[in-house]
Design a protein around this motif. Structure first.
Motif, PDB file in Angstrom:
ATOM      1  N   SER A 116      67.304  25.497  74.708  1.00  0.00           N
ATOM      2  CA  SER A 116      66.119  24.842  74.172  1.00  0.00           C
ATOM      3  C   SER A 116      65.422  24.116  75.323  1.00  0.00           C
ATOM      4  O   SER A 116      66.042  23.755  76.325  1.00  0.00           O
ATOM      5  CB  SER A 116      66.486  23.843  73.071  1.00  0.00           C
ATOM      6  OG  SER A 116      67.131  22.706  73.624  1.00  0.00           O
ATOM      7  N   TYR A 117      64.142  23.934  75.162  1.00  0.00           N
ATOM      8  CA  TYR A 117      63.345  23.219  76.150  1.00  0.00           C
ATOM      9  C   TYR A 117      63.909  21.817  76.372  1.00  0.00           C
ATOM     10  O   TYR A 117      64.046  21.369  77.508  1.00  0.00           O
ATOM     11  CB  TYR A 117      61.902  23.172  75.642  1.00  0.00           C
ATOM     12  CG  TYR A 117      60.939  22.357  76.443  1.00  0.00           C
ATOM     13  CD1 TYR A 117      60.479  22.815  77.667  1.00  0.00           C
ATOM     14  CD2 TYR A 117      60.456  21.148  75.966  1.00  0.00           C
ATOM     15  CE1 TYR A 117      59.565  22.088  78.407  1.00  0.00           C
ATOM     16  CE2 TYR A 117      59.545  20.415  76.697  1.00  0.00           C
ATOM     17  CZ  TYR A 117      59.105  20.883  77.907  1.00  0.00           C
ATOM     18  OH  TYR A 117      58.201  20.162  78.638  1.00  0.00           O
ATOM     19  N   THR A 118      64.283  21.152  75.289  1.00  0.00           N
ATOM     20  CA  THR A 118      64.806  19.796  75.412  1.00  0.00           C
ATOM     21  C   THR A 118      66.153  19.767  76.127  1.00  0.00           C
ATOM     22  O   THR A 118      66.436  18.834  76.873  1.00  0.00           O
ATOM     23  CB  THR A 118      64.910  19.091  74.047  1.00  0.00           C
ATOM     24  OG1 THR A 118      65.679  19.905  73.159  1.00  0.00           O
ATOM     25  CG2 THR A 118      63.538  18.848  73.450  1.00  0.00           C
TER      26      THR A 118
ATOM     27  N   THR B 147      54.587  22.996  82.133  1.00  0.00           N
ATOM     28  CA  THR B 147      55.203  22.924  80.808  1.00  0.00           C
ATOM     29  C   THR B 147      55.386  24.306  80.187  1.00  0.00           C
ATOM     30  O   THR B 147      56.456  24.612  79.649  1.00  0.00           O
ATOM     31  CB  THR B 147      54.364  22.032  79.879  1.00  0.00           C
ATOM     32  OG1 THR B 147      54.236  20.743  80.484  1.00  0.00           O
ATOM     33  CG2 THR B 147      55.009  21.876  78.517  1.00  0.00           C
TER      34      THR B 147
ATOM     35  N   SER C 151      63.152  28.263  79.575  1.00  0.00           N
ATOM     36  CA  SER C 151      64.271  27.835  78.728  1.00  0.00           C
ATOM     37  C   SER C 151      64.588  28.904  77.687  1.00  0.00           C
ATOM     38  O   SER C 151      65.763  29.212  77.450  1.00  0.00           O
ATOM     39  CB  SER C 151      63.986  26.480  78.080  1.00  0.00           C
ATOM     40  OG  SER C 151      62.846  26.533  77.258  1.00  0.00           O
TER      41      SER C 151
ATOM     42  N   LEU D 279      58.214  26.096  81.793  1.00  0.00           N
ATOM     43  CA  LEU D 279      59.515  25.570  81.372  1.00  0.00           C
ATOM     44  C   LEU D 279      59.893  26.034  79.979  1.00  0.00           C
ATOM     45  O   LEU D 279      61.059  26.335  79.712  1.00  0.00           O
ATOM     46  CB  LEU D 279      59.525  24.040  81.430  1.00  0.00           C
ATOM     47  CG  LEU D 279      59.695  23.444  82.807  1.00  0.00           C
ATOM     48  CD1 LEU D 279      59.593  21.925  82.738  1.00  0.00           C
ATOM     49  CD2 LEU D 279      61.020  23.857  83.419  1.00  0.00           C
ATOM     50  N   ILE D 280      58.919  26.116  79.094  1.00  0.00           N
ATOM     51  CA  ILE D 280      59.200  26.589  77.741  1.00  0.00           C
ATOM     52  C   ILE D 280      59.646  28.046  77.790  1.00  0.00           C
ATOM     53  O   ILE D 280      60.648  28.426  77.162  1.00  0.00           O
ATOM     54  CB  ILE D 280      57.968  26.403  76.834  1.00  0.00           C
ATOM     55  CG1 ILE D 280      57.730  24.909  76.584  1.00  0.00           C
ATOM     56  CG2 ILE D 280      58.132  27.155  75.517  1.00  0.00           C
ATOM     57  CD1 ILE D 280      56.403  24.587  75.946  1.00  0.00           C
TER      58      ILE D 280
END
Length: 88
Positions: free
Chosen positions: A71-73, A58, A65, A61-62
């Motif tokens: 954005s992460y999303t 996680t 991104s 990925l943050i």
């Protein structure tokens, strides 16, 4: 849902995330070495993330991104869009 089906979808997401990160690196004309520097990881470790052999965690990925200007999303949405559509 059967565990095997969940595992298969998870593996597909890992592959898709790797594909999306590689594609975005190419669009931005950045290298895996650039990403490795941003993540504070070795090139080999990042290479395993980018080929889907090892999943990004996680935090990675943050950071990834943000490094890519996404954005992460958005990154997760790109990677899961097809997998979730098939599962529906």
């Amino acid at each position: 849902m059967e565990i095997q089906a969940v595992e298969q979808r998870a593996a597909a997401v890992v592959r898709n995330l790797a594909d999306e990160v590689r594609a975005e690196l190419a669009r931005k004309r950045l290298s895996a070495t650039d990403l490795a520097g941003a993540l504070g990881l070795s090139q080999g470790t990042v290479g395993r993330r980018l080929n889907g052999e090892t999943p990004f965690n996680t935090v990675e990925l943050i950071i990834t991104s943000a490094f890519l200007g996404l954005s992460y999303t958005e990154l997760l949405n790109r990677a899961t869009r097809e997998v979730l559509a098939v599962a529906s």
